[in-house]
Every structure is written in structure tokens, then in C-alpha cells.
Write an enzyme that holds these catalytic residues in place. Structure first.
Site, PDB file in Angstrom:
ATOM      1  N   HIS A  75      -8.137  -4.841  -1.441  1.00 30.35           N
ATOM      2  CA  HIS A  75      -6.481  -4.073  -1.081  1.00 30.35           C
ATOM      3  C   HIS A  75      -6.467  -4.869   0.738  1.00 30.35           C
ATOM      4  O   HIS A  75      -5.903  -4.883   0.372  1.00 30.35           O
ATOM      5  CB  HIS A  75      -7.732  -2.336  -0.567  1.00 30.35           C
ATOM      6  N   ASP A  94      -9.697  -4.013  -5.649  1.00 36.36           N
ATOM      7  CA  ASP A  94      -9.636  -2.632  -5.313  1.00 36.36           C
ATOM      8  C   ASP A  94      -9.994  -1.607  -5.073  1.00 36.36           C
ATOM      9  O   ASP A  94      -9.640  -1.045  -6.113  1.00 36.36           O
ATOM     10  CB  ASP A  94      -7.782  -2.794  -5.030  1.00 36.36           C
ATOM     11  N   SER A 130       1.174  -1.141   0.226  1.00 36.43           N
ATOM     12  CA  SER A 130      -0.163   0.180  -0.104  1.00 36.43           C
ATOM     13  C   SER A 130       1.163   1.382  -0.209  1.00 36.43           C
ATOM     14  O   SER A 130       1.652   1.264  -0.530  1.00 36.43           O
ATOM     15  CB  SER A 130      -1.167  -0.442   0.872  1.00 36.43           C
TER      16      SER A 130
END
Length: 454
Positions: free
Chosen positions: A395, A363, A261
């Protein structure tokens, strides 16, 4: 396109029957030690030096006989060693408690500062409430991973790698010691605001079970630091791993970098910045891109110019995001996808390791198109790059829900296959480890997936 601007760098008396010998603990068993040789001048005041503990042994006079000397030894050596060990553990626990209290105070102060930036807004409040519910549903797993993190003998917590705030990393060591192990340096996510090294405990545990040493690097978050501080911290952490991992049983010739991320963005910026530095004149570097065998980016974003509005719609307000990225005028500087297109750094691109990106097609926090576009751009400039897309994954599926589910983990199998040089070799290492068990019931995982704020 504007020219490329380099990212900021980064007297004793003899005892009658017992002698007291100062003995600094081995780096493999010290949880807090100074990071680099350059900082050795201050090591006397570091936690590692303060933690140097004595051990007791028989002196020559005691061994020489004499009833008087023997009568003074009313406590046996094993008892003394046991007492020393208990005292050491007490100091270590006290140090951990003191460190936790200091971090709690710091985080509270930073949270208040952050709230001033956020103000009153329904988006971030909604996301925060969703985060609480999400964490509550996954709590059975978090508690088990937390127990492993704090009590496992395979975890070395809070090793100091630099002199800045939060310059610490955690090491996850395999149980089997049979030669030098491959190493992963991991930069965790957290929207550049709530990142913390302990977030990598689950990944660290799973990879350590596969015979891989994992170093989870902490870094300053906003508002304690901005993106250039994060890149500087990540670079120092990687430098520590490259130059010191041999002391922990790691193979300095098999080091890999993983970011997840926001951590994927920070790691990409770091490795690109390092490549640019190595192409410059009179640049002093403490590690080299050539020491990184491959970079794995998990659910990352690499073009901040395109993502700023998307993040705003998701609750990471534009004003805050621009503050993190040091202003709108600097978005391109911290956008690896944009930087690699500059012909003036063509040689730097040739220094990059194999880049492998992972992304879930469902995501919503960072669309999978972010990884696709970065892959296309890297291909166009001649970099070695691959992408693996996971159909229907969100995600957090790749990093949290799937590992908490236990059993086969597709993402980790891909990573292990690259590290061990093929699927068959990876399976040979994975097969010696027990199959990970489920940590959270399926219905709770599914519900958490639906209300996830990420």
C-alpha cells in the site's frame, strides 16, 4: 438497488518626500488568499487582505528637486525596499507560526474526540505503535522533504479555497517558466482520519520536477467532518484549481485529478457526484467534469459495502467507519462501484473522464481486487478505464518507499506519460530534470516496509 441520492454539495495626506501606496501582493506570491469570486465580499477580513503590504516609492514632490526634500531622504530606496522585504517575511513567518499553533490545538482536541470513539482496543493501539516505528525509520527522508516544503520558493502553502475549516491547498510550481503547465489536483489519503495536504509534498516535488503544477487539497477529517464534508471540500478545492490555476502559470485546459488511498475514494466520489449534478436540472456548479482530462486512483477502495469488514479487521473499527460514512444505510451512496451500476445515471457515466487505476498486488490495507472490480464495473457501463497493477508492491510502496528510494519511479512515469501524451514526450520532460537522489537508506526502507501499519 435503492434510487440514487445526490451527495451533499457542496482619506490620505500627501507625504513631503515619500508616499505610502497600498499594494496587494500578486496571487503567485501570496501563500494565503481567498478562494473564489463569490467570497470577495469578505476578502477584506481574509488573511490575504490582512497581508496586503505597502511599498515605498518616490513622490512627485521628492523628484522635483529642492535641497530640503533631498536632505529628508536619509535612507536610500534599496534600503527601504530591503527593510520592507524583511518586515514582510517576518509577518509571513509569524502567520505560519500562528497557523501551526492553531492547527496543533485543533488536532489535539480532535484526537481526544477520536480516542473516545476508539476506546481501548489492541488492534488500533498496535497499529499506532507500528506507525510510530514506521515514521521513525523513514524520518531521514521526511526531514528532507519537510525542509523542501517549508523553505522552497517553489511551494505556495495554505492558499485558501473556501470558508470551511481546513479549506486550504498547497501549490508546487515547476522551476522552469516557459508557457502554461499541466496541472494535477491531488487528494491525499489518511484513512479518512489523518489526511493532510502536506502528505503530498513528495509527490508534489517529483511532479513539479517534471514540469507539472501540483495542487494538494486539504479537507476535513473525521471527527471534524464526515464523508459528505470531505467530498464537499474536495469539490471546492477542485473548483478553485479549475477557475484560478491560470494565475499561477497552469493550463486550465490540462487539469488532472489524482487520489491516493482514502483520497482516491474521496476523489472518485467527488467526480461522480459532479457528473450527476451536471445531469440534473437547475444545478449550479462552479466547475465541470469536462475540465478534468483524466482521473488517477492510487491504491483506492471503491465499494464500501465490501470493505467495511476488511477495514474492521485492520483496526479501523466498524463503528468508526460507519460514523465516517454516515451510517450503514449510506454505504452504497459513497460506493462509486455501486453507484455507476444504476441505469438512472447512465448519462452521468458518459461524462466521466478517462479513469486510470494503480494498485500493488501485495496491498493488505486495500486489496488490489478493489481496483480490479471497479475497473470491470466501469467497463460494463461503457466508461473509459484502464488499470496498472504493480507486482509485489504494498500500500505504501507506490506512494512513499519508491519515491524515497530515488532513481526511476515507475508510477510517476505512467502518470507523466498520460499527461504529456505518450512515453517519448514524457521522457523529454523528465530528462531535463535531475534524477531524484535516494533520501533513505535501503535497509531502513525494507525494515519500514515490514512493519508498516498500512
Amino acid at each position: 438497488m435503492p434510487p440514487v441520492a445526490r451527495l451533499p454539495s457542496l482619506s490620505s495626506e500627501p507625504a513631503m518626500s515619500l508616499e505610502l501606496h497600498p499594494h496587494a501582493p500578486s496571487p503567485q506570491y501570496d501563500e494565503e488568499e481567498k478562494a473564489s469570486p463569490s467570497s470577495s465580499s469578505s476578502s477584506a477580513s481574509s488573511p490575504a487582505a490582512e497581508d496586503a503590504r505597502p511599498f515605498l516609492r518616490r513622490s512627485a514632490s521628492a523628484a522635483g528637486g529642492g535641497g530640503r526634500s533631498r536632505r529628508r531622504r536619509t535612507v536610500s530606496e534599496p534600503s527601504l525596499r530591503s527593510l520592507s522585504s524583511h518586515t514582510s517575511r517576518g509577518r509571513s513567518f509569524g502567520r505560519d507560526v500562528g497557523h501551526a499553533a492553531a492547527e496543533t490545538f485543533l488536532l489535539t482536541r480532535l484526537a481526544i474526540t477520536l480516542l473516545r470513539y476508539l476506546g481501548v482496543g489492541y488492534r488500533w493501539i498496535t497499529k499506532f505503535l507500528a506507525l510510530i516505528c514506521y515514521a521513525t525509520l523513514l524520518m531521514p527522508g521526511f526531514l528532507q522533504v519537510g525542509y523542501y516544503y517549508f523553505f522552497s520558493s517553489q511551494v505556495r502553502r495554505s492558499i485558501i479555497y473556501g470558508d470551511r475549516p481546513r479549506n486550504r491547498l498547497d501549490l508546487y510550481l515547476p522551476t522552469k517558466v516557459d508557457g502554461l503547465k499541466p496541472v494535477v489536483a491531488f487528494v491525499t489519503g489518511g484513512a479518512w482520519i489523518i489526511g493532510y495536504k502536506a502528505w503530498g509534498a513528495l509527490l508534489g516535488r517529483r511532479l513539479a520536477e517534471r514540469g507539472i503544477i501540483v495542487a494538494c487539497i486539504d479537507y476535513r477529517n473525521f471527527p471534524q467532518g464526515t464523508i459528505s464534508d470531505m467530498v464537499e471540500d474536495a469539490s471546492q478545492g477542485i473548483s478553485f484549481v479549475c477557475n484560478n490555476i491560470g494565475s499561477y502559470g497552469g493550463d486550465p485546459n490540462r487539469i488532472y485529478l489524482i487520489g491516493q488511498s482514502a483520497g482516491a475514494h474521496i476523489a472518485a466520489c467527488t467526480i461522480l457526484d459532479q457528473a450527476i449534478k451536471e445531469c440534473g436540472e437547475r444545478e449550479c456548479t462552479s466547475w465541470s467534469v469536462s475540465q478534468i482530462k483524466a482521473y488517477f486512483g492510487i491504491s483506492g477502495g471503491y465499494n464500501m459495502l465490501e470493505l467495511v469488514d476488511h477495514f474492521h479487521s485492520r483496526g479501523l473499527y466498524r463503528s468508526i467507519f460507519l460514523s465516517i460514512m454516515e451510517g450503514e444505510q449510506n454505504l452504497w451512496r459513497f460506493s462509486p462501484e455501486v453507484l455507476v451500476q444504476d441505469s438512472s445515471i447512465k448519462h452521468a457515466i458518459s461524462l466521466l473522464p478517462h479513469v486510470i487505476l494503480f494498485h500493488g498486488t501485495s496491498d493488505q490495507s486495500i486489496p488490489s481486487t478493489a481496483s480490479k472490480k471497479f475497473v470491470d464495473t466501469l467497463h460494463s457501463v461503457g466508461a473509459k478505464v484502464d488499470i496498472v497493477l504493480f507486482e509485489g508492491k504494498t500500500h505504501t510502496d507506490l506512494f512513499l518507499q519508491d519515491p524515497l528510494r530515488g532513481g526511476k519511479d515507475e508510477l510517476l512515469e505512467h502518470i507523466a506519460a498520460v499527461i504529456y501524451g505518450g512515453v517519448a514526450a514524457a521522457h523529454a520532460h523528465i530528462s531535463v530534470a535531475p534524477l531524484p537522489r535516494r533520501l533513505v537508506p535501503e535497509f531502513m526502507l525494507q525494515l519500514a516496509r515490514k512493519i508498516s501499519p498500512f
